[in-house]
Structures are given as C-alpha cells and as structure tokens.
Design a protein around this motif. Structure first.
Motif, mmCIF file in Angstrom:
data_model
loop_
_atom_site.group_PDB
_atom_site.id
_atom_site.type_symbol
_atom_site.label_atom_id
_atom_site.label_comp_id
_atom_site.label_asym_id
_atom_site.label_seq_id
_atom_site.Cartn_x
_atom_site.Cartn_y
_atom_site.Cartn_z
ATOM 1 N N VAL A 291 16.337 -15.538 -47.277
ATOM 2 C CA VAL A 291 17.478 -16.501 -46.835
ATOM 3 C C VAL A 291 18.340 -16.745 -48.168
ATOM 4 C CG1 VAL A 291 18.045 -18.769 -46.331
ATOM 5 C CG2 VAL A 291 16.089 -17.665 -44.984
ATOM 6 N N ASN B 163 11.353 -24.130 -44.297
ATOM 7 C CA ASN B 163 10.694 -23.158 -44.926
ATOM 8 C C ASN B 163 9.159 -23.421 -44.335
ATOM 9 O OD1 ASN B 163 9.621 -20.929 -46.439
ATOM 10 N ND2 ASN B 163 9.430 -22.318 -48.099
ATOM 11 N N GLY C 47 4.003 -19.177 -53.175
ATOM 12 C CA GLY C 47 4.274 -17.639 -53.253
ATOM 13 C C GLY C 47 3.421 -16.713 -53.496
ATOM 14 N N GLU D 50 9.487 -28.669 -46.557
ATOM 15 C CA GLU D 50 10.284 -28.099 -47.548
ATOM 16 C C GLU D 50 11.449 -27.079 -46.752
ATOM 17 O OE1 GLU D 50 8.392 -26.258 -51.185
ATOM 18 O OE2 GLU D 50 6.675 -26.078 -49.654
ATOM 19 N N LYS E 124 4.705 -12.813 -45.636
ATOM 20 C CA LYS E 124 3.992 -13.957 -46.029
ATOM 21 C C LYS E 124 2.721 -13.909 -45.024
ATOM 22 C CE LYS E 124 7.798 -17.169 -47.200
ATOM 23 N NZ LYS E 124 8.387 -18.441 -46.867
#
Ligand code: AMP
Length: 366
Positions: free
Chosen positions: A177, A259, A147, A248, A139
């Motif tokens: 995950v 997250n 995303g 989140e 990421k």
C-alpha cells in the motif's frame, strides 16, 4: 484482585506496574520453554507452563487468580480455554483465536465492511501478483509481528522464490500500500460494552518496528478520526471484546485502510503513561477486573521514542518533560529495550524534544 498474565515481556511488566497501586496482585505464565522472564522478576510469581500440567494444577500454581489475561496475540488458545472454567479470561479465548490469525482477521474485517489492503489467501504468489500487482507482501497468518515472517515480493522472481518455499497455505499475500503515513487507534471496552477511545496516534516504523509515536496525530481530518473510532467500535462489539485493543491503519488520501488488529495493550499506546489521565495499562486492568474505566483524555501533546538495541540513555539526555521506561532486558540488536515518553505544549515543541533526545542520547536523527 489477583490477575494472571500469560507472557513475561515488557507489556506484562507495565500492566503489573500500573496495577500494583490499585492493590492488585500479579502472577505470570511463562508459556514457552526458556522464555526470558527478566521483565517481570520481582513483580509476582512466575509459573512455567507445560502442556502436561492439569489446568487445575496450573490455576493453583498461579495462586487462584480472579482473572487471566495475555500480553501477546500469539498465545495458545487452548491454554486460555483450559483456565476459563476457574476464572474470568479477558479478552476471551475466541477473540484471540480470531485476532492471532491474519486470515481470520481479514475475514472479520470484510464481514464488517471495514476496508483493509486487498489480499489473497492460500494462493500461489505467481497468481496472486496477477490480481494484486507488484509490489506485494506475503505475511505469515500466525507468528508474524513487527515485520517478522514477511516476504516482500517486488518481482516475478521474488514470487517464484516465495512459492518454492511451499508455505502458501500459511500465508496471506497482500497488496503493498503506498500509504502517506501510519496511525493507530487504541481503545478500551469494559464488560458492559462501554467503549472509550484514546486520540488517534501517528506512528513511524523502520524495518517493520515502531520507531516513534506522536499523539494526537497531526493534521488528521475529523472524518478520518471518526472512521478509526467507528472501525474499532465495530470490531470490539462484533466479538464482545473486553480490554484494550489497538488497530493499526494506513492513511491514504484522507481514508484509512486497516493493517493489523492487536488484542492487547500496544506499543503505540505507551505515551498514555505520561500524557493521558489513565494509561492504557490501567484501563486494560480496569476493564478486565470489572471496574469503571478511567478517562482517556490527554492532557498534553505526547510522544514516545522506542529504545531499540541500544544502551540506557544517559540520564542527562532526559529533559524535564520526559520519562524513561526500561524493561530490564538483555540487550540484543533489534530488541525493544525500553522507551521514553515526552510531553510538549505544541507538536513543534514535542518534535524538537524528541529530535534532541534521539541526537543526544541515541546518536541518531529522526
Ligand atoms: P505488520 O507486521 O503487518 O504490522 O507490518 C509492519 C510494518 O510493515 C507496517 O507498520 C508497515 O510499515 C509495513 N507494511 C506492512 N504491510 C504493508 C503493506 N501491505 N503495504 C505497505 N507497507 C506495509
């Protein structure tokens, strides 16, 4: 009270729509060249920022606001810092500096002993997968949301291909995950450090984009709800945060892994416009304006369906217990164009309404 918001998207729009009844005036900073400003047309003056402008000039063009805020984490921190000598800036520029960078965010979480998915930073993917296993996801530290700027690494070949991009210094690589579901907590902290929490919300994403939310989340144990509240409280207190924040989380066997942290009003809190005594938008404004916070109690079981890349739903598809928010954006595939909030006496009733809506108005199932 005059509030200037950096950004001209739907979150700025909904903040202004919540603030106008309070007597607030708004102006908006178009912080990128060519930014689409359709969402905020008619809601206040729109000022194009360019880095050649002096801060005092920008402040005057904005109409000498009392407070500056932002609708997105990827805001130029220098822009916010340049306005800080003239007015309040909430959340603070330093909050944005941490939370707009995934690596700094991860470091903050580990300093606070808040669990998040195991990760590597500035390391070749081929090595990282040795530590983290497969699958993993790379990421971008900056500029990635919904995303975007992410590379799923399912095999050694994927890791080699990612390393060939030569971007490893700008990415974290995270373990994939196997979560059971995703939830978020939206909370608000005022200037004296008082915090109120909205109920934990259950979220379903598709291709990284939020599809729908249900609040309160179904069948969540009290310890899980408490840990969500505890984590967001620790983050907010640690950085002396003012305003609405969302965290989140992934749910795995009755525990939470964080997250992502969003230093702003959040898509998973849109249901509060219809299902809570005070919406997240009004509470963000109250917090940054130094007003008392409004109750975050919910008065019904609530849900929200995002309208992504589709047309305006036929009015007939809106049931008596639903409410449409349309952002006035030009339609493009994958773009969030609006949302519909729903209420129900029970989770079952709510889910039936949301399913009916998706089938009748959007031509899709759940
Ligand atoms: P993000 O941009 O980090 O919010 O990611 C968008 C969505 O991708 C999340 O809401 C998850 O559905 C999925 N996702 C992101 N990171 C992971 C991960 N480490 N493991 C599993 N799913 C993930």
């Amino acid at each position: 009270m005059h509030i200037a918001i950096a950004g001209c998207g739907q979150l700025s729009r909904m903040l202004a729509l919540a603030g106008i009844p309070l007597g607030f005036k708004f102006s908006f900073i178009a912080d990128e060249p060519g930014l689409d400003t359709d969402c905020v047309e008619q809601l206040g003056s729109i000022v194009q920022w360019d880095s050649d402008q002096s801060p005092i000039e920008l402040f005057a063009l904005l109409g000498n606001p009392n407070v500056v805020s932002a609708e997105k984490e990827q805001i130029d921190v220098a822009l916010l810092e340049s306005l800080a000598p003239f007015c309040d800036v909430y959340p603070s520029p330093s909050s944005f500096a941490i939370l707009q960078d995934r690596h700094k965010e991860k470091q903050l979480l580990s300093t606070l002993s808040i669990p998040s998915s195991p990760f590597c930073f500035a390391q070749a993917a081929c090595e990282a997968i040795g530590e983290l296993g497969l699958p993993a996801v790379a990421k971008s530290c900056r500029g990635g949301y919904d995303g975007k700027n992410q590379h799923v690494i399912k095999s050694e070949q994927d890791a080699i291909a990612f390393d060939a991009l030569g971007e490893q210094d700008h990415y974290i690589i995270e373990q994939w995950v196997p979560f059971e579901r995703e939830v978020s907590i939206v909370s608000v902290r005022d200037q004296t450090g008082h915090i109120l929490h909205y109920p934990v919300t259950e979220n379903v994403h598709e291709q990284g984009i939020l599809k729908h939310s249900i609040a309160p989340a179904r069948d969540l144990s009290e310890p899980v709800v408490q840990s969500a509240r505890d984590y967001i409280t620790r983050v907010m207190d640690a950085i002396d945060y003012v305003g609405v924040m969302a965290i989140e989380c992934f749910v795995i066997e009755d525990r939470l892994l964080v997250n992502e942290i969003a230093p702003r009003v959040h898509n998973s809190g849109h249901w509060t416009q219809y299902g809570s005594k005070t919406s997240q938008f009004e509470n963000h404004l109250r917090a940054i304006a130094g007003l008392p916070l409004g109750s975050t109690e919910h008065h019904r079981i609530s849900g929200m369906v995002n309208l992504i890349g589709s047309g305006v739903p036929a009015a007939t598809a809106l049931s008596a217990d639903s409410s449409l928010h349309w952002y006035n954006k030009t339609a493009r595939p994958g773009r969030k164009l609006g949302h519909v909030n729903f209420g129900g006496a029970s989770h079952e009733e709510l889910i039936q309404r949301m399913e009916r809506f998706r089938r009748d108005a959007m031509g899709t199932g759940t």
